[in-house]
Write a protein that holds these residues in place. Sequence first.
Motif, short mmCIF file in Angstrom:
data_model
loop_
_atom_site.label_atom_id
_atom_site.label_comp_id
_atom_site.label_asym_id
_atom_site.label_seq_id
_atom_site.Cartn_x
_atom_site.Cartn_y
_atom_site.Cartn_z
N VAL A 49 64.23 23.70 8.31
CA VAL A 49 62.99 22.91 8.47
C VAL A 49 62.84 21.89 7.34
N ARG B 182 57.93 23.54 11.53
CA ARG B 182 57.36 24.87 11.40
C ARG B 182 58.42 25.97 11.35
N SER C 179 51.20 22.86 16.42
CA SER C 179 52.59 22.41 16.56
C SER C 179 52.97 22.05 17.99
N PRO D 259 54.04 16.62 23.50
CA PRO D 259 55.15 17.58 23.49
C PRO D 259 55.63 17.94 22.07
N ILE D 260 56.16 19.15 21.96
CA ILE D 260 56.63 19.70 20.69
C ILE D 260 57.52 18.71 19.94
N GLU D 261 58.52 18.15 20.68
CA GLU D 261 59.51 17.34 19.97
C GLU D 261 58.90 16.05 19.40
N CYS E 270 57.01 17.03 16.28
CA CYS E 270 58.01 17.24 15.26
C CYS E 270 58.50 15.91 14.67
N ARG E 271 58.71 14.93 15.54
CA ARG E 271 59.16 13.61 15.08
C ARG E 271 58.12 12.91 14.20
N GLN F 179 64.51 18.73 8.05
CA GLN F 179 63.79 17.81 8.94
C GLN F 179 62.99 16.78 8.15
#
Lengths: 310, 249
Positions: free
Chosen positions: B160, B84, B52, B73-75, B78-79, B163
Amino acid sequence: MFFGKKRRSIIGLSLFILLLALFLPVVLPKFLTFLLTEIIIFGLFGIAVNLLVGYSGMVTFGHGAFYGLGAYTVGLFLTKTGVPFIVAFLLAPIIASFFGLIIGFFCVRLTQFYFAMLTLAFGMLIWAIIYKWEKFTGGDNGLVGVPLPSILSSTQAFYYFTVCVVIICLIVLWRIVNSPFGYTMRAIRENPERVRFLGINLTRYKLAIFVISSGFAGISGGLYTAFTKGAFPDYASWAKSGEGLIIVLIGGMSSFIGPLIGAAVLVFLQQIVTMIFQYWSIVLGILLLLVVLFLPEGVMGIKEKVRFQR
Amino acid sequence: MPEAILEVHNLGKAFGGLLAVDSVSFQVNQGGCSSIIGPNGAGKTTLFNLISGYFSPDSGKVIFQGNDITGIPIELICRKGIARSFQLISIFPRLTAYEGVLISLLSRERKSWNLLSSAKKFFGEEVMSILESVGLSDRSMVLSGDLSLGDQKRLELGMVVAQDPTLLLLDEPTAGMSPVERVTIMELLQSLSRKKDFTILFTEHDMSLVFSISDWIGVMHMGKLIAEGSPEVIKNNEIVKKVYLGETE
């Protein structure tokens, strides 16, 4: 559907306060109008600080720098150039937020204690530059005799000007804290890690909040220069940053208008105390102690406390 | 042949002298539930943190839907569609359940930069339908921190799921729950996964739960993946019996 009643009471209260604000100078002695102006300006500064501290969980010890930058922008432009008052005044938030962008760029990468210390360091740097650059800023003597348009020269006229400016600022700030951006600010305060895992670029948001907050601090500084017709290094000192935090703490950081109440308590109390007692700092110290121990949510927290005890 | 959604190649991460994850390779196929099991300290959480983006791996690659996402990077991860949950629930304690889900939706729809419209105008129905789907519609105005542990877990799942992920990583989704609650949460997850069409990869201690719902199981021990395959294969694997199942039974 959830907010109808609350919304109505907020609008009602705001109208009441507005009418009161407009009516007060007619009946109040000049001196109290003067104090009220000071309260409103400090209140705006407090709300700007609270955008970082209360809403986003970023405790800054250097916001006096942006207040000072706003103050000196207005002061310098009016004394050294021939620009109209309104131009100098509009430049205050622009210059302050520009510096907010540069200083924030470094600060928002750090968290908590380290963030606080770096804002303090930058704040002292700005203060030192203002203090030492005598040829430009007047150094320790500050800028005196800042020319104001004659329309603003009376205490009452300036009071009305301040009220108008601050109301516009409060409307904008109110919209910001209730916007999707404002909700994201609160989320950052609550749990920055989760915010990143929701796909949000934390650093960029924190920088934006820092810049916005600096801009509003700049407006309040600019107002204060116009109010006192002068700008002094104290305006940018770390004591000023501390004052911003004290206002937030006394008023209550979980409330939007809390800092305005905090400013009122601070200014009035200081007036009363210094009339009868020499050591204001002792009283302030005790006051802070009591607030931190018994009213961690500030004056605005009293309402909640009463509700729970019933 | 089902399509691989996530491929992990020789992933490694050391903390000081400790090899927390030691050249782990596996792949997760699209759809259904996959799980990673292993005793405490086997490296499961570290593995999730590497996938992640919480940590950068020392070696190896993470490929998600054909794209290399190692160390970004995390974001951004995520995108790309990986969401998670955490072993220790990660929510916004002083915001309401409603606001938690709303903030997640605002981020997904890229509305978080909107400074001047009222947040309350957005996604009212969708927030309520998500809260409904995790069984929290009657507690939407409760502060997240005041919810019971089970409800906080449900809220985190709601956030989550909001998302709209392609792959959901769940680190011990039922930690600290009663056996009854565990089953309800996992059933809820499975039904959500079918409805919203996402793949689940989770870690878990409760063996009966893992074997009943997983399509694929990977077993970790001291940072290494020591076995993988269908629940049947794992049940009959001698090494797994020795190092892991043997200890618990």
